[in-house]
Design an enzyme around this catalytic site. Structure first.
Site, short mmCIF file in Angstrom:
data_model
loop_
_atom_site.label_atom_id
_atom_site.label_comp_id
_atom_site.label_asym_id
_atom_site.label_seq_id
_atom_site.Cartn_x
_atom_site.Cartn_y
_atom_site.Cartn_z
N GLY A 1 0.81 -1.21 0.00
CA GLY A 1 0.00 0.00 0.00
C GLY A 1 0.84 1.26 0.00
O GLY A 1 2.06 1.22 0.16
N GLU B 1 -0.74 -10.88 3.42
CA GLU B 1 -0.55 -9.96 4.55
C GLU B 1 -0.94 -10.62 5.87
O GLU B 1 -0.25 -10.47 6.87
CB GLU B 1 -1.40 -8.69 4.33
#
Length: 235
Positions: free
Chosen positions: A33, A111
């Site tokens: 991100g 993640e």
């Protein structure tokens, strides 16, 4: 528009604050991100300056892997290490209990594996990601085997969700994850019990993983703009 974007500055500050907490000799989980990208950049800067030595990163996505290589962070895999000292990652929503919704970048499966193994998991967000209840502003991403999309959609609808297949931008057709699967973004009018919903969704055959992260976060670093200046506070 001013030459310096305050939001970008804020994300840089939060990323730097997280990177500053990494110590030499650490195995670091590298999240995905825009804010985490700055953390990866600052880790690279610290390595380059000699302030940080003997670091290895475990990337959670192709994006994180590319950035780590770009900034000179040596990479390793879960096969080669027995622990992750610290994980740094972003989130799409954070509630007061530090539970998260993640998966805006369609990397939530990797993640969750990496972040759950981190001895200390630091979440880096801007103030817009803080919510009173999960699901307030962001749907729950669910990674699904392509062959199972239709039955999984029906099962999610029975749970009260409104699933939508995530479509690509600048690409015809659906988003495909690093694992070769598809993503359903599921809107719930209310998520009264995030731990229960996380388990229930993951028990649907064909679901690989969903974006509700419960009881994993140790530290939340929040970037804010105050009087036009970027600041970082800890939740």
């Amino acid at each position: 528009m001013s030459a310096v974007d305050p939001v970008k500055l804020m994300k840089q500050q939060v990323g730097k604050a997280a990177a500053d907490r990494v110590q030499s000799g650490s195995i670091v989980g590298l999240g995905t991100g825009s804010t985490t990208a700055f953390a990866i950049q600052f880790l690279g800067d610290r390595i380059k300056s000699g302030a940080l030595t003997d670091i290895k990163g475990i990337p959670t996505s192709f994006q994180a892997s590319v950035l780590a290589k770009q900034y000179g962070i040596p990479l390793t895999t879960l096969d080669e290490v027995d622990r992750i000292h610290i994980g740094i990652d972003g989130a799409d929503e954070v509630d007061p209990q530090k539970n998260l919704i993640k998966g805006g970048g369609a990397a939530h499966t990797r993640e969750k594996v990496v972040d759950s193994l981190a001895e200390q998991f630091i979440v880096v967000v801007d103030q817009s990601k803080i919510v009173d209840k999960l699901g307030s502003t962001f749907p729950v991403p669910v990674e699904v085997l392509p062959m199972a999309i239709a039955p999984v959609v029906k099962a999610l609808e029975k749970l009260g969700g409104k699933p939508e297949l995530r479509m690509g931008i600048k690409k015809d057709g659906p988003v495909i994850t690093d694992q070769g699967n598809m993503v359903l973004d599921v809107t719930f009018s209310d998520i009264p019990n995030p731990p229960e919903l996380e388990k229930t969704i993951n028990n649907i055959p064909g679901v690989l993983e969903n974006g509700i992260f419960v009881g994993m976060t140790d530290i939340v670093l929040i970037g804010e703009i105050k009087d036009g200046n970027p600041t970082v506070r800890e939740m």
